[in-house]
Design a protein around this motif. Structure first.
Motif, PDB file in Angstrom:
ATOM      1  N   GLY A  18     -86.429   4.738 -29.930  1.00 36.75           N
ATOM      2  CA  GLY A  18     -86.936   4.709 -31.304  1.00 36.75           C
ATOM      3  C   GLY A  18     -85.830   5.084 -32.266  1.00 36.75           C
ATOM      4  N   ASP A  19     -86.085   6.023 -33.167  1.00 36.71           N
ATOM      5  CA  ASP A  19     -85.090   6.487 -34.134  1.00 36.71           C
ATOM      6  C   ASP A  19     -84.401   7.783 -33.712  1.00 36.71           C
ATOM      7  N   ARG A  20     -84.535   8.168 -32.461  1.00 36.97           N
ATOM      8  CA  ARG A  20     -83.982   9.443 -32.007  1.00 36.97           C
ATOM      9  C   ARG A  20     -82.491   9.311 -31.672  1.00 36.97           C
ATOM     10  N   VAL A  21     -81.696   9.142 -32.727  1.00 39.62           N
ATOM     11  CA  VAL A  21     -80.239   9.056 -32.623  1.00 39.62           C
ATOM     12  C   VAL A  21     -79.676  10.058 -33.623  1.00 39.62           C
ATOM     13  N   SER A  22     -78.902  11.019 -33.123  1.00 36.71           N
ATOM     14  CA  SER A  22     -78.386  12.098 -33.973  1.00 36.71           C
ATOM     15  C   SER A  22     -76.875  12.176 -33.909  1.00 36.71           C
ATOM     16  N   GLY A  23     -76.259  12.446 -35.053  1.00 37.33           N
ATOM     17  CA  GLY A  23     -74.821  12.633 -35.120  1.00 37.33           C
ATOM     18  C   GLY A  23     -74.410  14.049 -34.789  1.00 37.33           C
ATOM     19  N   HIS A  24     -73.116  14.277 -34.764  1.00 36.82           N
ATOM     20  CA  HIS A  24     -72.504  15.582 -34.535  1.00 36.82           C
ATOM     21  C   HIS A  24     -72.765  16.139 -33.137  1.00 36.82           C
ATOM     22  N   GLY A  25     -73.170  15.270 -32.197  1.00 38.84           N
ATOM     23  CA  GLY A  25     -73.341  15.694 -30.813  1.00 38.84           C
ATOM     24  C   GLY A  25     -74.528  16.588 -30.545  1.00 38.84           C
ATOM     25  N   LYS A  26     -75.465  16.656 -31.492  1.00 38.78           N
ATOM     26  CA  LYS A  26     -76.616  17.549 -31.338  1.00 38.78           C
ATOM     27  C   LYS A  26     -77.900  16.850 -31.724  1.00 38.78           C
ATOM     28  N   ALA A  27     -78.949  17.172 -30.997  1.00 43.27           N
ATOM     29  CA  ALA A  27     -80.290  16.674 -31.329  1.00 43.27           C
ATOM     30  C   ALA A  27     -81.210  17.883 -31.465  1.00 43.27           C
ATOM     31  N   PRO A  28     -82.168  17.816 -32.377  1.00 43.15           N
ATOM     32  CA  PRO A  28     -83.121  18.924 -32.483  1.00 43.15           C
ATOM     33  C   PRO A  28     -83.843  19.151 -31.158  1.00 43.15           C
ATOM     34  N   GLN A  29     -83.990  20.392 -30.776  1.00 43.40           N
ATOM     35  CA  GLN A  29     -84.650  20.714 -29.509  1.00 43.40           C
ATOM     36  C   GLN A  29     -86.110  20.257 -29.484  1.00 43.40           C
ATOM     37  N   THR A  30     -86.659  19.996 -30.658  1.00 44.39           N
ATOM     38  CA  THR A  30     -88.053  19.540 -30.716  1.00 44.39           C
ATOM     39  C   THR A  30     -88.172  18.030 -30.563  1.00 44.39           C
ATOM     40  N   ASP A  31     -87.030  17.309 -30.551  1.00 41.99           N
ATOM     41  CA  ASP A  31     -87.076  15.854 -30.386  1.00 41.99           C
ATOM     42  C   ASP A  31     -87.641  15.482 -29.023  1.00 41.99           C
ATOM     43  N   PRO A  32     -88.517  14.491 -29.001  1.00 37.11           N
ATOM     44  CA  PRO A  32     -88.989  14.002 -27.700  1.00 37.11           C
ATOM     45  C   PRO A  32     -87.827  13.354 -26.938  1.00 37.11           C
ATOM     46  N   ARG A  33     -87.988  13.260 -25.668  1.00 40.08           N
ATOM     47  CA  ARG A  33     -86.989  12.612 -24.830  1.00 40.08           C
ATOM     48  C   ARG A  33     -87.432  11.188 -24.586  1.00 40.08           C
ATOM     49  N   PRO A  34     -86.559  10.239 -24.366  1.00 43.78           N
ATOM     50  CA  PRO A  34     -85.106  10.275 -24.370  1.00 43.78           C
ATOM     51  C   PRO A  34     -84.546  10.236 -25.780  1.00 43.78           C
ATOM     52  N   TYR A  35     -83.222  10.469 -25.895  1.00 46.76           N
ATOM     53  CA  TYR A  35     -82.566  10.409 -27.188  1.00 46.76           C
ATOM     54  C   TYR A  35     -81.075  10.155 -26.998  1.00 46.76           C
ATOM     55  N   ILE A  36     -80.399   9.892 -28.114  1.00 49.16           N
ATOM     56  CA  ILE A  36     -78.958   9.650 -28.128  1.00 49.16           C
ATOM     57  C   ILE A  36     -78.322  10.603 -29.133  1.00 49.16           C
ATOM     58  N   THR A  37     -77.163  11.139 -28.764  1.00 46.81           N
ATOM     59  CA  THR A  37     -76.341  11.857 -29.731  1.00 46.81           C
ATOM     60  C   THR A  37     -74.970  11.180 -29.763  1.00 46.81           C
ATOM     61  N   TRP A  38     -74.275  11.356 -30.864  1.00 46.04           N
ATOM     62  CA  TRP A  38     -72.909  10.829 -30.948  1.00 46.04           C
ATOM     63  C   TRP A  38     -72.043  11.780 -31.758  1.00 46.04           C
ATOM     64  N   PHE A  51     -58.765   3.929 -36.773  1.00 38.10           N
ATOM     65  CA  PHE A  51     -59.147   3.741 -35.378  1.00 38.10           C
ATOM     66  C   PHE A  51     -59.831   5.039 -34.964  1.00 38.10           C
ATOM     67  N   THR A  52     -61.120   4.982 -34.658  1.00 37.33           N
ATOM     68  CA  THR A  52     -61.897   6.186 -34.362  1.00 37.33           C
ATOM     69  C   THR A  52     -62.575   6.053 -33.003  1.00 37.33           C
ATOM     70  N   THR A  53     -62.367   7.039 -32.133  1.00 34.22           N
ATOM     71  CA  THR A  53     -63.056   7.072 -30.848  1.00 34.22           C
ATOM     72  C   THR A  53     -64.282   7.969 -30.990  1.00 34.22           C
ATOM     73  N   VAL A  54     -65.424   7.427 -30.588  1.00 32.35           N
ATOM     74  CA  VAL A  54     -66.707   8.109 -30.696  1.00 32.35           C
ATOM     75  C   VAL A  54     -67.292   8.264 -29.300  1.00 32.35           C
ATOM     76  N   GLN A  55     -67.864   9.426 -29.013  1.00 33.99           N
ATOM     77  CA  GLN A  55     -68.610   9.613 -27.776  1.00 33.99           C
ATOM     78  C   GLN A  55     -70.090   9.476 -28.084  1.00 33.99           C
ATOM     79  N   ILE A  56     -70.751   8.599 -27.336  1.00 35.88           N
ATOM     80  CA  ILE A  56     -72.189   8.357 -27.499  1.00 35.88           C
ATOM     81  C   ILE A  56     -72.864   8.807 -26.211  1.00 35.88           C
ATOM     82  N   ASP A  57     -73.715   9.829 -26.295  1.00 34.92           N
ATOM     83  CA  ASP A  57     -74.375  10.388 -25.120  1.00 34.92           C
ATOM     84  C   ASP A  57     -75.829   9.955 -25.065  1.00 34.92           C
ATOM     85  N   CYS A  58     -76.219   9.422 -23.911  1.00 36.05           N
ATOM     86  CA  CYS A  58     -77.580   8.943 -23.677  1.00 36.05           C
ATOM     87  C   CYS A  58     -78.286   9.937 -22.760  1.00 36.05           C
TER      88      CYS A  58
END
Length: 117
Positions: free
Chosen positions: A19-39, A58-65
């Motif tokens: 859904g819309d559960r994609v969060s920046g700065h490598g953190k997701a709210p602990q109340t977010d349902p699972r699954p989610y993505i951070t970057w 040129f920017t390298t980004v880590q995207i965590d699933c």
């Protein structure tokens, strides 16, 4: 400098999983349902030259699933990889583990964004 990660990976395949559960700065709210993505931005480098200001970055980004099971984490990572591939963004698996804090399966991709200024 600030790549358009959210816009790039927001495809029907990814949305169907998180859904819309994609969060920046490598953190997701602990109340977010699972699954989610951070970057998060791992590194950035301007295209410097001697005659003018840099024309791009040129920017390298880590995207965590994150997902509660291994197959789900892999399916989500494959959907993210397909979204990146569709935009011709070079990417690779950087990490495949169980996160010690959340106990969720985590597949991390590194993606190289090239943006004009």
């Amino acid at each position: 400098m600030f790549p358009k990660v959210y816009r790039t990976i927001r495809t029907p395949a990814v949305i169907s999983i998180v859904g819309d559960r994609v969060s920046g700065h490598g953190k997701a709210p602990q109340t977010d349902p699972r699954p989610y993505i951070t970057w998060q931005i791992v590194t950035g480098d301007p295209y410097s030259n001697l005659s003018s200001a840099p024309g791009g970055d040129f920017t390298t980004v880590q995207i965590d699933c994150y997902h509660k099971d291994e197959a789900g984490a892999q399916a989500l990572a494959l959907a993210v990889r397909a979204a990146l591939d569709a935009e011709l963004i070079v990417n690779r698996v950087a990490i495949d583990t169980i996160d010690s804090d959340t106990q969720l399966y985590r597949v991390g991709l590194e993606a190289d964004f090239i943006d004009q200024r």
